[in-house]
Structure formats: C-alpha cells, structure tokens
Design an enzyme around this catalytic site. Structure first.
Site, PDB file in Angstrom:
ATOM      1  N   HIS A 161     -17.316  55.457   7.220  1.00  0.00           N
ATOM      2  CA  HIS A 161     -15.999  54.822   7.225  1.00  0.00           C
ATOM      3  C   HIS A 161     -15.966  53.538   8.014  1.00  0.00           C
ATOM      4  O   HIS A 161     -15.032  52.759   7.913  1.00  0.00           O
ATOM      5  CB  HIS A 161     -14.943  55.788   7.760  1.00  0.00           C
ATOM      6  CG  HIS A 161     -15.224  56.225   9.148  1.00  0.00           C
ATOM      7  ND1 HIS A 161     -14.624  55.630  10.222  1.00  0.00           N
ATOM      8  CD2 HIS A 161     -16.096  57.145   9.631  1.00  0.00           C
ATOM      9  CE1 HIS A 161     -15.113  56.200  11.317  1.00  0.00           C
ATOM     10  NE2 HIS A 161     -15.993  57.111  10.986  1.00  0.00           N
TER      11      HIS A 161
ATOM     12  N   HIS B 286     -16.303  49.148  16.840  1.00  0.00           N
ATOM     13  CA  HIS B 286     -16.431  49.284  15.398  1.00  0.00           C
ATOM     14  C   HIS B 286     -15.483  48.270  14.765  1.00  0.00           C
ATOM     15  O   HIS B 286     -14.702  47.626  15.472  1.00  0.00           O
ATOM     16  CB  HIS B 286     -16.069  50.712  14.961  1.00  0.00           C
ATOM     17  CG  HIS B 286     -14.667  51.052  15.284  1.00  0.00           C
ATOM     18  ND1 HIS B 286     -14.297  51.668  16.462  1.00  0.00           N
ATOM     19  CD2 HIS B 286     -13.498  50.808  14.626  1.00  0.00           C
ATOM     20  CE1 HIS B 286     -12.989  51.785  16.498  1.00  0.00           C
ATOM     21  NE2 HIS B 286     -12.468  51.274  15.392  1.00  0.00           N
TER      22      HIS B 286
ATOM     23  N   HIS C 132     -12.962  46.999  11.179  1.00  0.00           N
ATOM     24  CA  HIS C 132     -12.197  47.297   9.965  1.00  0.00           C
ATOM     25  C   HIS C 132     -12.222  46.023   9.118  1.00  0.00           C
ATOM     26  O   HIS C 132     -12.127  44.921   9.669  1.00  0.00           O
ATOM     27  CB  HIS C 132     -10.755  47.671  10.310  1.00  0.00           C
ATOM     28  CG  HIS C 132     -10.671  48.855  11.250  1.00  0.00           C
ATOM     29  ND1 HIS C 132     -10.512  50.147  10.795  1.00  0.00           N
ATOM     30  CD2 HIS C 132     -10.740  48.938  12.610  1.00  0.00           C
ATOM     31  CE1 HIS C 132     -10.484  50.975  11.833  1.00  0.00           C
ATOM     32  NE2 HIS C 132     -10.617  50.266  12.952  1.00  0.00           N
TER      33      HIS C 132
ATOM     34  N   GLU D 293      -6.219  45.915  10.823  1.00  0.00           N
ATOM     35  CA  GLU D 293      -5.277  47.030  10.920  1.00  0.00           C
ATOM     36  C   GLU D 293      -3.932  46.508  11.420  1.00  0.00           C
ATOM     37  O   GLU D 293      -2.900  46.732  10.806  1.00  0.00           O
ATOM     38  CB  GLU D 293      -5.832  48.112  11.861  1.00  0.00           C
ATOM     39  CG  GLU D 293      -7.077  48.759  11.303  1.00  0.00           C
ATOM     40  CD  GLU D 293      -7.171  50.232  11.647  1.00  0.00           C
ATOM     41  OE1 GLU D 293      -7.333  50.550  12.833  1.00  0.00           O
ATOM     42  OE2 GLU D 293      -7.080  51.065  10.711  1.00  0.00           O
TER      43      GLU D 293
ATOM     44  N   HIS E 228     -12.620  46.564  17.128  1.00  0.00           N
ATOM     45  CA  HIS E 228     -12.022  47.432  18.144  1.00  0.00           C
ATOM     46  C   HIS E 228     -13.051  47.815  19.198  1.00  0.00           C
ATOM     47  O   HIS E 228     -14.029  48.497  18.893  1.00  0.00           O
ATOM     48  CB  HIS E 228     -11.464  48.712  17.504  1.00  0.00           C
ATOM     49  CG  HIS E 228     -10.204  48.477  16.726  1.00  0.00           C
ATOM     50  ND1 HIS E 228      -9.745  49.342  15.759  1.00  0.00           N
ATOM     51  CD2 HIS E 228      -9.301  47.467  16.814  1.00  0.00           C
ATOM     52  CE1 HIS E 228      -8.602  48.861  15.268  1.00  0.00           C
ATOM     53  NE2 HIS E 228      -8.319  47.722  15.884  1.00  0.00           N
TER      54      HIS E 228
ATOM     55  N   THR F 161      -6.242  55.288  14.935  1.00  0.00           N
ATOM     56  CA  THR F 161      -5.780  54.919  13.590  1.00  0.00           C
ATOM     57  C   THR F 161      -6.444  55.769  12.510  1.00  0.00           C
ATOM     58  O   THR F 161      -6.413  55.433  11.332  1.00  0.00           O
ATOM     59  CB  THR F 161      -6.033  53.429  13.307  1.00  0.00           C
ATOM     60  OG1 THR F 161      -7.438  53.188  13.340  1.00  0.00           O
ATOM     61  CG2 THR F 161      -5.329  52.555  14.331  1.00  0.00           C
TER      62      THR F 161
HETATM   63 ZN   LIG Z   1     -10.531  51.116  14.795  1.00  0.00          ZN
END
Ligand SMILES: [Zn+2]
Length: 308
Positions: free
Chosen positions: A114, A147, A149, A159, A172, A254
């Site tokens: 993910h 990590h 997104h 996000e 993040h 999240t």
């Molecule tokens: Zn995150």
C-alpha cells in the site's frame, strides 16, 4: 475416562500450539533487520483479515472502514482533512528542532502493498536515532518510519488538501512520543504520535536529495519486496526550506483502524521533485500486481476541531 483423556491430550495440544507458533513466526513478513510491521502507521495491512484486498479498491471503498470491528475510522477526529487557511487560527509555536536528521545509512525500504515505507535497521545505534522536539509538541518524539502517498498522475495524490487543492504526493515522517517508551505503547494515547506531512509538487528538475529515496524503488516493485538503501538519506534535506510555517491539528492514522492518536504538522511549503521521480512510485505494484497508485484517504469531516 476424563483424567486419562486429558493426560494424553495435553502434550498433543501443546505440540499443535508449538507448530502453529512456528508457522506464524515463519510467515511474518518483515525480516529480522527491520522493526516489526506492528511498529508502524499502516500496521494493520499485515493483518490477515485485510489480506487479499485490492488496495486500489480498498481506498475507493474507504467509507466502509468505519464498519471494521474495533475501528475508529468513523470517529470525530479523523485525518486527513481539507485545510482551509482562512478558517485556521493563527498561533505562534516554538521552532521545531530536528535532531540526528542528517545522513541515515542503510535504511530499509519495503513495499508493503500500500506504500513505500522506509525504516531504520533494528541495529541502528540508539544515540543516532532521529527525533524531534519543539514546534509546539509536548516532549520528545522519536522517528519510527516514513512513507509516501501518491496519485496515478500529478493532479492528485496528497492526503491533506489545502483550500481544496491536492498535491501530487505527500511524505509522512512518523514519530512516537518517547514518554510512552515504545511505538506500540504510544499508540494508546491521544498524543502518542507526531507525524510531519510534507507536500510534494512537480518541479522542473530532479531533486538530488530524493535520489536515495527513489533510486531503488525498482528493487521493490512487488508487495513485500524489501531492500537496503545503498545511499545515505538526509532527513533534513527532505524537509521544506521553510519549516516555521505549518498547520497543526489533532487527528488520526489515515489507515484502519484510524486511531485518533496523531498530532499532525502539515508544512505549507511544498518540496519539489521531478515527474520522473514521482513516476517511480507509480510503477510499484500492490498485493494483486496492479499499479499501486491513489493510496490516499479522502478528506474527513472537521467536526468541532480547530486547525492552527
Ligand atoms: Zn501516511
């Protein structure tokens, strides 16, 4: 009959338990070199009840996360949010202090199906672990992992959004409050984690400081692939030029179970990377061998929270 049957059954039961323990230990997806996956934001992805889910579909169906047993995803302090600068309250915080934020060697990069997650080696010297203080945080927060997104293209990916505007990506940096002793223990407290959110936007050239972060993504194309970075990562050079201006609010992880334990810092100055660098993330694959893209949760309701 009873005593005899329990006498013969007990060693057998113990043997079965031992075998099950062996199987579960062997099936644990993280190598000895890494922190256990339970020590991270997004840890739930390793849990069997969510395995087999396509992450693209999973994110598209994130409204159903609230229905998971034990989930906080339907709570009133959820993240991310659409930050409205006009309705946020101006406040002066002390300056952030970034400690040991220089060159980090031999970071572990993992595709966990993910996201691309970067963590320290287990044997990383205690005295050199990055940590942050100041910035209005109450105490010392130790680095656990970072990590990202991202979107399938540069029209989306972050996000958090600012005045309804998305960025192509968001980094993040996750830290835990050292007064709770460990990451796992910190996750039981509303001030347990401090996450620094950094927007990525597309610039004209490559960002040299992101090279060590993106250059080995080709080694971890598939879910559970893991590699050790050969080049040093300088955390302080991943930060925006301006770290004195940021948004602060109380929110959540999240990803399920969306625990409401995060003091969020979202820097309003983005960091530039090239489209080519961004594309390297988009080539990763999720659990089902599809492109791992759009791994962001949509904005959540503010309820009665204030953004500073
Ligand atoms: Zn995150």
């Amino acid at each position: 009959m009873m005593p005899q049957s329990s006498l013969t059954c007990c060693p057998f039961v113990m043997f079965i338990v031992f075998v099950l323990l062996l199987i579960s230990a062997a099936g644990f997806p993280v190598s000895d070199e890494a922190y256990p996956s339970s020590a991270f934001e997004h840890w739930i992805y390793g849990k069997s009840n969510l395995k087999g889910t396509s992450w693209n579909k999973w994110y598209a169906n994130s409204g159903a996360w609230a229905n998971l047993t034990g989930s906080s995803c339907g709570g009133k302090q959820q993240s991310p949010i659409n930050i409205n600068p006009r309705s946020s309250v101006r406040k002066t915080f002390p300056k952030f202090r970034f400690h040991n934020y220089g060159n980090i060697d031999r970071m572990i990069l993992m595709n966990n199906g993910h996201t691309a997650m970067y963590s320290l080696q287990r044997k990383f010297p205690k005295g050199r672990i990055p940590y942050i203080t100041g910035g209005g945080l109450n105490g010392t927060y130790e680095f656990a992992q970072f990590h990202l997104h991202w979107g399938n293209d540069s029209t989306r990916g972050s996000e958090h959004i600012i005045a309804s505007k998305s960025y192509p990506g968001e980094l993040h940096l996750v830290h835990f409050n050292t007064k709770y002793g460990s990451f796992a223990d910190a996750t039981a407290h509303s001030d347990g984690l401090a996450v620094l959110g950094i927007f990525l936007k597309i610039g004209p050239g490559e960002n040299p400081y992101f090279r060590p972060v993106v250059d080995q993504l080709g080694d971890v194309l598939q879910n559970h692939d893991e590699t050790i970075l050969t080049n040093l990562v300088s955390f302080k050079d991943l930060l925006p030029k301006q770290t004195t201006s940021f948004y602060r609010y109380s929110g959540s992880l999240t990803t399920p179970f969306c625990q409401q334990i995060v003091i969020w810092t979202v820097f309003d100055t983005p960091v530039e990377v090239s489209e080519k660098q961004m594309n390297k993330f988009r080539k990763l694959e999720n659990l089902e061998g599809e492109h791992l893209v759009n791994n962001f949760r949509p904005s959540q309701k503010m309820h009665d929270r204030t953004v500073f």
